[in-house]
Design a protein around this motif. Structure first.
Motif, PDB file in Angstrom:
ATOM      1  N   TYR A 132       0.840  -1.200   0.000  1.00  0.00           N
ATOM      2  CA  TYR A 132       0.000   0.000   0.000  1.00  0.00           C
ATOM      3  C   TYR A 132       0.875   1.250   0.000  1.00  0.00           C
ATOM      4  O   TYR A 132       0.585   2.217  -0.711  1.00  0.00           O
ATOM      5  CB  TYR A 132      -0.939  -0.014   1.214  1.00  0.00           C
ATOM      6  CG  TYR A 132      -1.871   1.162   1.244  1.00  0.00           C
ATOM      7  CD1 TYR A 132      -3.022   1.171   0.468  1.00  0.00           C
ATOM      8  CD2 TYR A 132      -1.605   2.274   2.030  1.00  0.00           C
ATOM      9  CE1 TYR A 132      -3.887   2.248   0.477  1.00  0.00           C
ATOM     10  CE2 TYR A 132      -2.455   3.356   2.045  1.00  0.00           C
ATOM     11  CZ  TYR A 132      -3.602   3.337   1.271  1.00  0.00           C
ATOM     12  OH  TYR A 132      -4.456   4.414   1.276  1.00  0.00           O
ATOM     13  N   LEU A 135       2.087   1.834  -3.401  1.00  0.00           N
ATOM     14  CA  LEU A 135       1.034   2.426  -4.233  1.00  0.00           C
ATOM     15  C   LEU A 135       0.901   3.918  -3.964  1.00  0.00           C
ATOM     16  O   LEU A 135       0.710   4.709  -4.907  1.00  0.00           O
ATOM     17  CB  LEU A 135      -0.298   1.716  -3.980  1.00  0.00           C
ATOM     18  CG  LEU A 135      -0.419   0.286  -4.503  1.00  0.00           C
ATOM     19  CD1 LEU A 135      -1.690  -0.378  -3.982  1.00  0.00           C
ATOM     20  CD2 LEU A 135      -0.385   0.277  -6.029  1.00  0.00           C
ATOM     21  N   ASP A 138       3.665   5.584  -5.763  1.00  0.00           N
ATOM     22  CA  ASP A 138       3.377   5.603  -7.199  1.00  0.00           C
ATOM     23  C   ASP A 138       2.389   6.717  -7.538  1.00  0.00           C
ATOM     24  O   ASP A 138       2.529   7.378  -8.573  1.00  0.00           O
ATOM     25  CB  ASP A 138       2.810   4.253  -7.660  1.00  0.00           C
ATOM     26  CG  ASP A 138       3.850   3.141  -7.628  1.00  0.00           C
ATOM     27  OD1 ASP A 138       5.053   3.445  -7.531  1.00  0.00           O
ATOM     28  OD2 ASP A 138       3.441   1.958  -7.678  1.00  0.00           O
ATOM     29  N   ILE A 148      -4.289   3.305  -9.803  1.00  0.00           N
ATOM     30  CA  ILE A 148      -3.643   3.230  -8.490  1.00  0.00           C
ATOM     31  C   ILE A 148      -4.674   3.287  -7.375  1.00  0.00           C
ATOM     32  O   ILE A 148      -4.588   2.523  -6.403  1.00  0.00           O
ATOM     33  CB  ILE A 148      -2.578   4.339  -8.343  1.00  0.00           C
ATOM     34  CG1 ILE A 148      -1.432   4.089  -9.330  1.00  0.00           C
ATOM     35  CG2 ILE A 148      -2.050   4.397  -6.918  1.00  0.00           C
ATOM     36  CD1 ILE A 148      -0.415   5.199  -9.403  1.00  0.00           C
ATOM     37  N   MET A 152      -5.344   0.506  -4.557  1.00  0.00           N
ATOM     38  CA  MET A 152      -5.306   0.814  -3.119  1.00  0.00           C
ATOM     39  C   MET A 152      -6.547   0.258  -2.425  1.00  0.00           C
ATOM     40  O   MET A 152      -6.452  -0.337  -1.338  1.00  0.00           O
ATOM     41  CB  MET A 152      -5.196   2.335  -2.902  1.00  0.00           C
ATOM     42  CG  MET A 152      -3.856   2.913  -3.337  1.00  0.00           C
ATOM     43  SD  MET A 152      -3.866   4.713  -3.409  1.00  0.00           S
ATOM     44  CE  MET A 152      -3.251   5.086  -1.774  1.00  0.00           C
TER      45      MET A 152
END
Length: 186
Positions: A132, A135, A138, A148, A152
């Motif tokens: 997580y 992410l 990112d 994304i 999540m």
């Protein structure tokens, strides 16, 4: 002829001249008295100007603020994510509270029979939490927001499903143990 009179005057006044240095501040006091009588401003007196030190201090503060902004710590990942997608913080709060409640319940159910299962589950949850965080990074780095955000949410759902499954397995272990204990006779 005039020269003789002047010489004669100086000879006669010799030893009566005041040759001592005036006291410190004599010139300032003299100019102040003179200006009071004439109502003018003293030329020899310096005014204290605060503009120069004040402008220097303001410049130093400005340079420090710009330096802090340029080289200071970046906002946390959480703040950057919230700035990009404000709904993430609300969703994360909701899911995190559900997961935390289930993790507490899982920890309460830990017994010698279920210890390995609980420890493995907590390790898997730590990996999912690490994923997580990746992410989030990112998202901050400028990835596709929709994909994304979906990943999540899937991460949170995976954690919740894992916890539900493990709690269900623990309940089955407890039921099997109670059945086994009931059938066991001494």
């Amino acid at each position: 002829m005039k020269k003789d009179n002047l010489d004669h005057l100086f000879e006669r006044l010799q030893g009566e001249f005041d040759v001592a240095e005036p006291e410190n501040g004599h010139q300032e006091r003299f100019l102040e008295k003179l200006n009071r009588q004439q109502g003018t401003i003293a030329l020899g007196k310096k005014k204290t100007s605060w503009w120069k030190p004040l402008s220097i201090a303001a410049s130093i503060v400005l340079v420090a603020m710009l330096g802090y902004q340029a080289f200071g710590p970046e906002p946390s990942i959480k703040r950057q994510v919230t700035k990009i997608a404000p709904e993430v913080s609300q969703t994360e709060f909701y899911f995190a509270s559900l997961i935390e409640a289930q993790v507490e319940e899982l920890k309460e159910e830990k017994t010698p029979e279920t210890a390995q299962l609980v420890d493995d589950t907590l390790a898997q949850l730590a990996k999912l939490d690490k994923d997580y965080r990746t992410l989030e990074q990112d998202l901050v780095d400028g990835g596709d927001i929709k994909i994304i955000l979906s990943a999540m949410i899937t991460n949170f759902q995976t954690r919740i499903d894992l916890l539900k499954e493990v709690l269900s397995q623990i309940e089955n272990i407890k039921n099997l143990k109670s059945q086994h204990d009931e059938s066991f006779t001494i």
